[in-house]
Design an enzyme around this catalytic site. Structure first.
Site: not given
Ligand code: FPP
Length: 229
Positions: A2, A4, A6-7, A19, A49-50, A172-173, A185
């Protein structure tokens, strides 16, 4: 994984940029965990849910995964990583499904670390699909024990996770590994996923090493076995 979005926002960039950095962080993390002796790593890449996210973000993520497979597969295969995908594949494109199959087949012989990518996955989905498959196999209710049902879950090939890490500060999970994480854990860190590296992994492993795991029982006194010398 989690944080990406905000980063990226902190850098005045679109979420997709986060991402992309998240994929690089994942490739890095797999090796760092493997170097520390971790044999199974399961990551939540796309939840059931995404799909509710804006359509351009969903299609961006699908495209990113396809690109990531072709960009990193050779390197991961050479690094001894076995790749497995867990989740409902019925809703993803044929192209992505074929890429997953290729990644799984071409790394099936690797045993340094197994990376399970949970994609279109949800813990509740997993429990429901396990029940459905057990029923379809004719398992009688009386035989549907925890062990029996566990064999139908999506991660039946892996031991239950010892440690469950969530980055990004939420505590949360969120429907991840509901069945498997019964005694895991939990470790929560404010670190945003693209920044997750060796220091955070070592913090999480040190926290884990300090935990007292009882699996619902009581702590047993240390037993001393007398040697014959
Ligand atoms: C959550 O951050 C992240 C995701 C929903 C996507 C994660 C996916 C990847 C890192 C790519 C995976 C790729 C492979 C090849 C397996 P968010 O977008 O919810 O961040 P935020 O909470 O800051 O808005």
């Amino acid at each position: 994984m989690d944080g990406n979005g905000r980063w990226a926002k902190q850098r005045y960039m679109p979420r997709f940029f986060g991402h992309k950095a998240g994929v690089d962080a994942l490739v890095r993390a797999v090796n760092l965990f493997a170097d520390r002796g971790v044999e199974y790593l399961t990551v939540f890449a796309f939840s059931s849910e995404n799909w509710k996210r804006p359509s351009d973000e969903v299609s961006g993520l699908m495209g990113l995964v396809l690109v990531a497979v072709s960009k990193y597969l050779t390197r991961m295969a050479a690094d001894g990583v076995r790749i497995r995908i867990v989740g409902d594949r019925s809703a993803v494109s044929d192209k992505l499904r074929m890429a997953w199959e290729h990644a799984e087949d071409s790394t099936a012989h690797n045993d340094r670390i197994t990376l399970s990518v949970a994609f279109n996955y949800g813990g509740r989905w997993d429990i429901v699909q396990a029940c459905q498959r057990a029923l379809a196999d004719g398992v009688a209710p009386v035989d549907l024990t925890e062990d029996a049902l566990g064999r139908y879950t999506a991660l039946s090939f892996a031991p239950d996770p010892d440690l469950f890490i969530r980055t990004g500060g939420e505590m949360r999970i969120s429907n991840f590994l509901l069945w498997q994480a019964a005694y895991s854990e939990l470790f929560f860190t404010d670190c945003l996923w693209p920044d997750f590296g060796a220091q955070h992994i070592d913090e999480a492993l040190a926290a884990y090493a300090g935990r007292d795991r009882r699996f619902g029982g009581i702590r047993m006194p240390e037993t001393v076995t007398a040697g014959d010398g």
